[in-house]
Design a protein around this motif. Structure first.
Motif, PDB file in Angstrom:
ATOM      1  N   ALA A   1       0.885  -5.128   1.405  1.00 38.67           N
ATOM      2  CA  ALA A   1       1.335  -3.803   1.868  1.00 38.67           C
ATOM      3  C   ALA A   1       1.901  -3.926   3.288  1.00 38.67           C
ATOM      4  N   GLY A   2       1.295  -4.837   4.071  1.00 40.00           N
ATOM      5  CA  GLY A   2       1.741  -5.036   5.449  1.00 40.00           C
ATOM      6  C   GLY A   2       3.116  -5.684   5.562  1.00 40.00           C
ATOM      7  N   LEU A   3       3.669  -6.109   4.420  1.00 38.89           N
ATOM      8  CA  LEU A   3       5.008  -6.715   4.422  1.00 38.89           C
ATOM      9  C   LEU A   3       6.074  -5.736   3.919  1.00 38.89           C
ATOM     10  N   VAL A   4       5.612  -4.575   3.446  1.00 39.95           N
ATOM     11  CA  VAL A   4       6.553  -3.607   2.862  1.00 39.95           C
ATOM     12  C   VAL A   4       7.162  -2.763   3.976  1.00 39.95           C
TER      13      VAL A   4
ATOM     14  N   ARG B   1      -9.237  -4.124  -4.170  1.00 35.60           N
ATOM     15  CA  ARG B   1      -8.622  -4.154  -2.842  1.00 35.60           C
ATOM     16  C   ARG B   1      -7.792  -2.896  -2.692  1.00 35.60           C
ATOM     17  N   GLN B   2      -8.027  -2.201  -1.594  1.00 31.83           N
ATOM     18  CA  GLN B   2      -7.318  -0.943  -1.352  1.00 31.83           C
ATOM     19  C   GLN B   2      -7.073  -0.759   0.137  1.00 31.83           C
ATOM     20  N   LEU B   3      -6.273   0.251   0.471  1.00 33.42           N
ATOM     21  CA  LEU B   3      -6.063   0.553   1.884  1.00 33.42           C
ATOM     22  C   LEU B   3      -7.350   1.138   2.450  1.00 33.42           C
ATOM     23  N   LYS B   4      -7.662   0.763   3.691  1.00 37.18           N
ATOM     24  CA  LYS B   4      -8.840   1.336   4.347  1.00 37.18           C
ATOM     25  C   LYS B   4      -8.626   2.839   4.508  1.00 37.18           C
ATOM     26  N   ASN B   5      -9.629   3.633   4.161  1.00 36.72           N
ATOM     27  CA  ASN B   5      -9.536   5.086   4.335  1.00 36.72           C
ATOM     28  C   ASN B   5     -10.943   5.688   4.425  1.00 36.72           C
TER      29      ASN B   5
ATOM     30  N   ARG C   1       3.974   6.476   1.099  1.00 36.74           N
ATOM     31  CA  ARG C   1       4.034   6.478   2.571  1.00 36.74           C
ATOM     32  C   ARG C   1       2.886   5.672   3.162  1.00 36.74           C
ATOM     33  N   ALA C   2       1.705   5.758   2.540  1.00 37.01           N
ATOM     34  CA  ALA C   2       0.537   5.009   3.047  1.00 37.01           C
ATOM     35  C   ALA C   2       0.784   3.503   2.939  1.00 37.01           C
ATOM     36  N   VAL C   3       1.381   3.077   1.835  1.00 36.27           N
ATOM     37  CA  VAL C   3       1.693   1.643   1.662  1.00 36.27           C
ATOM     38  C   VAL C   3       2.697   1.204   2.729  1.00 36.27           C
ATOM     39  N   LEU C   4       3.696   2.045   2.946  1.00 30.59           N
ATOM     40  CA  LEU C   4       4.735   1.739   3.918  1.00 30.59           C
ATOM     41  C   LEU C   4       4.158   1.611   5.337  1.00 30.59           C
ATOM     42  N   ALA C   5       3.193   2.446   5.649  1.00 30.66           N
ATOM     43  CA  ALA C   5       2.635   2.473   7.007  1.00 30.66           C
ATOM     44  C   ALA C   5       1.614   1.353   7.242  1.00 30.66           C
ATOM     45  N   ALA C   6       1.112   0.742   6.166  1.00 37.00           N
ATOM     46  CA  ALA C   6      -0.003  -0.208   6.308  1.00 37.00           C
ATOM     47  C   ALA C   6       0.413  -1.508   6.992  1.00 37.00           C
ATOM     48  N   LYS C   7      -0.502  -2.050   7.762  1.00 35.37           N
ATOM     49  CA  LYS C   7      -0.312  -3.379   8.350  1.00 35.37           C
ATOM     50  C   LYS C   7      -1.093  -4.397   7.499  1.00 35.37           C
ATOM     51  N   VAL C   8      -0.869  -5.685   7.765  1.00 31.06           N
ATOM     52  CA  VAL C   8      -1.494  -6.688   6.877  1.00 31.06           C
ATOM     53  C   VAL C   8      -3.023  -6.639   6.862  1.00 31.06           C
ATOM     54  N   ASP C   9      -3.615  -6.114   7.947  1.00 31.58           N
ATOM     55  CA  ASP C   9      -5.091  -6.068   7.962  1.00 31.58           C
ATOM     56  C   ASP C   9      -5.627  -4.673   7.658  1.00 31.58           C
TER      57      ASP C   9
ATOM     58  N   GLU D   1      -5.945 -11.819  -1.885  1.00 33.16           N
ATOM     59  CA  GLU D   1      -5.092 -10.864  -1.155  1.00 33.16           C
ATOM     60  C   GLU D   1      -4.562  -9.761  -2.048  1.00 33.16           C
ATOM     61  N   ALA D   2      -4.640  -9.953  -3.369  1.00 32.55           N
ATOM     62  CA  ALA D   2      -3.943  -9.058  -4.297  1.00 32.55           C
ATOM     63  C   ALA D   2      -4.529  -7.656  -4.302  1.00 32.55           C
ATOM     64  N   GLY D   3      -3.652  -6.689  -4.593  1.00 31.53           N
ATOM     65  CA  GLY D   3      -4.103  -5.310  -4.744  1.00 31.53           C
ATOM     66  C   GLY D   3      -4.779  -5.126  -6.084  1.00 31.53           C
ATOM     67  N   GLY D   4      -5.506  -4.026  -6.247  1.00 35.24           N
ATOM     68  CA  GLY D   4      -6.164  -3.769  -7.524  1.00 35.24           C
ATOM     69  C   GLY D   4      -7.440  -4.574  -7.626  1.00 35.24           C
TER      70      GLY D   4
END
Ligand SMILES: Cc1cc2nc3c(=O)[nH]c(=O)nc-3n(C[C@H](O)[C@H](O)[C@H](O)COP(=O)(O)O)c2cc1C
Length: 308
Positions: free
Chosen positions: A278-281, A226-230, A205-213, A141-144
């Motif tokens: 990110a989905g918990l932030v 692991r990164q945000l889908k874009n 802002r992107a991290v803040l807006a992200a959901k767990v999936d 699940e970890a980022g990076g």
């Protein structure tokens, strides 16, 4: 909260701000977390040696408490960065990517505690045999850079705790991991949502807006991130599905970068590295305040467990 890690490193709480290239590649976030009683870790990987040295001195001015330095040992500038870290007598090393053996005696002689990031039980045993002081483990699940095996945190942390005698720092829910036998916990993505993190506002802002999936793994087959889908991850995935060759995929992978997202705020075509967490932030908070909240939540979780 006392654990083998708090004792080893002389910190108050078993909570780390995980090393994050760019986001923790300067003094502010690191010194705030260390001053709050945790372990702030500067990510030296993307830094110019002169900037790294300056940041280390700034950290030492801002805090008298222990802090950590992350150096990817197979990075192009590793030798120079290690030399600076050695000359500055850093209290804690959190080394990643590469073997620790040749550096340990030298750093131990100046009192540095050496933590090593591992991605599997096998790496953990090797690092233990080399003589490191403690391990850092991330699950899928970890980022990076999560483990290429994609084994989840709960299973991997428990496996490593059972397989070595060393203290283990793991990333994800704090109380849950302490219950699994980890000795401290590190959070990366959560600390991106602080004024002190040195990334572009668009990234926060992107991290803040992200959901767990909303995250995905890019680059399976190599060292996945692991990164945000874009737009970038969609292009990579489309090429993968269309049967692109490894060379073609590597070309697309290298067209983008974390720097593009972190420094320029290009969150569609950059690599916006972040964990599923990110989905918990839910808010941007000053690092010291965030840290106090994490400690409070952990205490509450401990009480809940004790009352069961
Ligand atoms: C933006 C970003 C950059 C990262 N850069 C590094 C790095 O330079 N070195 C390293 O060892 N780990 C790096 N990581 C991994 C973190 O140290 C940590 O393992 C991860 O953030 C934990 O998962 P979480 O983000 O869900 O809390 C990075 C993670 C993120 C999100």
């Amino acid at each position: 909260m006392k654990t083998r890690i708090t004792e080893l490193l002389g910190i108050e709480h078993p909570i780390f701000q995980a090393a994050m290239s760019w986001a923790s590649s300067s003094a502010a976030l690191v010194s705030e977390v260390s001053n709050a009683g945790g372990m702030g870790v500067i990510a030296a990987g993307p830094m110019r040696p002169a900037d790294f040295q300056k940041a280390l001195r700034e950290i030492k001015e801002k805090t008298k408490k222990p802090f950590g330095v992350n150096i990817p040992l197979n990075g192009a500038r590793a030798a120079e960065l290690l030399e600076i870290a050695f000359n500055e007598k850093i209290p804690v090393m959190v080394a990643s990517q590469g073997g620790p053996r040749e550096h340990l005696a030298r750093f131990r002689a100046i009192g540095t505690k050496w933590l090593h990031v591992v991605a599997s039980e096998e790496h953990a045993k090797k690092a233990e045999a080399a003589g490191v002081d403690a391990l850092v483990v991330d699950g899928a699940e970890a980022g990076g850079h999560p483990p290429p095996s994609e084994v989840g945190t709960i299973v991997l942390v428990r496996r490593v705790v059972k397989s070595t005698k060393l203290p283990v720092v793991a990333s994800a829910g704090i109380a849950a991991l302490l219950a699994l036998g980890a000795d401290a916990v590190q959070l990366g993505t959560r600390f991106i949502a602080t004024p002190e993190a040195s990334v572009h506002e668009n990234y926060k802002r992107a991290v803040l807006a992200a959901k767990v999936d909303d995250t995905c793994l890019v680059g399976r087959g190599g060292l996945p991130i692991r990164q945000l889908k874009n737009a970038f991850s969609a292009k990579y995935e489309a090429a993968e599905k269309a049967g692109a060759s490894q060379d073609e995929l590597e070309f697309i992978f290298k067209e983008s970068s974390l720097k593009k997202a972190a420094l320029e705020g290009e969150v569609e075509w950059g690599k916006v590295e972040a964990g599923q967490s990110a989905g918990l932030v839910e808010d941007i908070l000053p690092a010291a305040e965030l840290f106090r909240r994490l400690v409070r939540e952990t205490e509450e979780a401990r009480k809940r467990l004790a009352s069961l």
